[in-house]
Design an enzyme around this catalytic site. Structure first.
Site, short mmCIF file in Angstrom:
data_model
loop_
_atom_site.label_atom_id
_atom_site.label_comp_id
_atom_site.label_asym_id
_atom_site.label_seq_id
_atom_site.Cartn_x
_atom_site.Cartn_y
_atom_site.Cartn_z
N THR A 147 3.68 1.32 -4.73
CA THR A 147 2.31 1.40 -4.22
C THR A 147 2.01 2.79 -3.70
OG1 THR A 147 0.78 0.61 -2.50
CG2 THR A 147 3.11 0.49 -2.00
N SER A 182 2.19 -0.80 6.86
CA SER A 182 2.36 -2.25 7.01
C SER A 182 3.78 -2.62 6.65
CB SER A 182 1.38 -3.02 6.10
OG SER A 182 1.85 -3.01 4.75
N TYR A 184 4.58 -4.81 4.49
CA TYR A 184 4.66 -4.85 3.02
C TYR A 184 4.85 -3.45 2.45
CZ TYR A 184 2.90 -4.01 -1.61
OH TYR A 184 2.77 -3.52 -2.87
N HIS A 185 3.99 -2.50 2.84
CA HIS A 185 4.09 -1.16 2.27
C HIS A 185 5.45 -0.53 2.54
CE1 HIS A 185 -0.41 -1.48 2.23
NE2 HIS A 185 -0.19 -0.94 1.05
N LYS A 188 8.03 -1.12 -0.12
CA LYS A 188 7.95 -0.26 -1.29
C LYS A 188 8.47 1.15 -0.99
CE LYS A 188 6.49 -3.34 -4.11
NZ LYS A 188 7.38 -3.80 -5.20
#
Length: 390
Positions: A147, A182, A184-185, A188
């Site tokens: 991302t 975040s 989530y980020h 990645k």
């Protein structure tokens, strides 16, 4: 040999599988555990566009596009034994890894979901990288959709991958620091670091495709038959901002701009995202990278206000009455940040942007007006609220 594609039931994974399958006779092995459907259901929402079962999708791919080279395996990539079986049996020459829990807001709900997101995403990638090494598949081209969120929002132009660092008169190219915003980020960011390490230790050729916010309801292949449609999420947790705004417009619900909305975010049309992944997967063997390459999978940055205004303008073509309202921003971010991001490598890969944002909005609204009832029935999911029990 074959091509292994993970996250094949997902928004980007399914149309990517179709494009690859339509351009090669090579066997395409699809993998998914259908968790995305469960996550969206757990937040009380659903796909606006009805999505068929994987069996119906594969049958339709053969009926409509003559793709007889698709097969499916249901499996959880966090289970190492499952990954080892996949790799040892199918011996892929390419892995397109598009499986992940992809929602930043979902990962921020509570500690349980943050832990789940990090375990799910990181464990799957580690299993695949170590599985390739331990099964003697070190020449397999590993392509992952990470991302652009790994970059955060720096005040300088974002490079396509690394950055030049200078200290005491010496300069060197270094990985871009993880500035993710975040849980989530951050998965990645860790994946990016682990892929770099896997290349250095195992010589696995790596394409780290840093995917921007992706918009659109269809590609050339999925538009050919309703059974081939990919999912379209529009809720606060899984619907990206452009999709949520379009759904709000269709439901007659004010578009909710958080704060000033002048901050720019990186965007790419679904068609352009799928094209890049397909070209990487199908590149001639002699042209496949023997290195670690980063692609910024983005066509242009767009401000939140521009998104809302574009949707409001196009909505008139569909007799939609649209309002734009500003709300207090629940996120800690610079509401005026003017992001600049380099994308030369990715633009060269796909040959330039295929569609404008306005054209993409027109396509989305045209699709969503057919499913107005589904959107209106779930319009309480546009904003964060009480979740259903898992």
């Amino acid at each position: 040999m074959s091509i292994l594609l993970t996250g094949a039931d997902g928004y980007i994974g399914w149309p990517t599988a179709l494009r690859i399958a339509s351009r090669t006779d090579e066997r395409i092995v699809l993998v998914d555990n259908f968790a995305r459907r469960e996550w969206v259901e757990s937040v009380g929402s659903t796909s606006a566009v009805p999505i068929a079962s994987i069996d119906e999708r594969i049958d339709a791919a053969e009926d409509v596009h003559g793709c007889s080279n698709l097969s499916f395996v249901e499996g959880d990539l966090t289970d190492r034994a499952t990954v080892d079986r996949l790799l040892s049996v199918h011996e892929p020459s390419v892995v397109v890894h598009a499986a992940a829990q992809p929602s930043a807001p979902y990962s921020q709900i509570n500690g349980e979901r943050a832990n789940y997101t990090q375990h799910n995403n990181l464990q799957a990638t580690r299993n695949l990288l170590w599985g390739l090494h331990e099964n003697g598949l070190g020449d397999t081209h590993f392509i992952e959709t990470t991302t652009t969120g790994v970059y955060g929002a720096p005040e300088f132009p974002i490079p396509e991958g690394g950055a030049t660092m200078e200290s005491q008169g010496e300069r060197d190219e270094v990985p871009f620091p993880a500035m993710s915003g975040s849980w989530y980020h951050m998965t990645k960011s860790h994946d990016a670091a682990n892929m770099r390490l896997a290349h250095e230790q195992f010589d696995i050729p790596i394409s780290d495709v840093r995917t921007a916010i992706t918009y659109g309801t269809e590609t050339e292949e999925t538009a050919a038959d309703p059974r081939l449609a990919t999912r379209f999420d529009f809720d606060y947790y899984f619907g990206v901002v452009a999709h949520r705004f379009c759904a709000q417009a269709v439901a007659g619900y004010p578009m909710t701009v958080y704060g000033k909305g002048e901050q720019r975010k990186p965007f790419i049309a679904l068609e352009d995202a799928v094209e890049g992944l397909a070209r990487l997967a199908l590149g001639d063997v002699e042209d496949r990278p023997d290195a670690h390459v980063v692609y910024n999978q983005v066509t242009r940055p767009i401000s939140i206000v521009e998104i809302a205004e574009t949707i409001a303008d196009v909505s008139g073509e569909f007799d939609l009455d649209v309002d734009v309202e500003h709300f207090e921003n629940p996120r800690d971010e610079d509401e005026t940040h003017k992001m600049e991001i380099e994308n030369d490598r990715y633009a060269e890969l796909i040959g330039g942007q295929s569609t404008t944002f306005e054209e993409g909005v027109r396509e989305i609204l045209g699709s969503l007006v057919e499913h107005r009832g589904t959107i209106e029935a779930h319009e309480d999911r546009f904003l964060p609220g009480v979740l259903t029990e898992e």
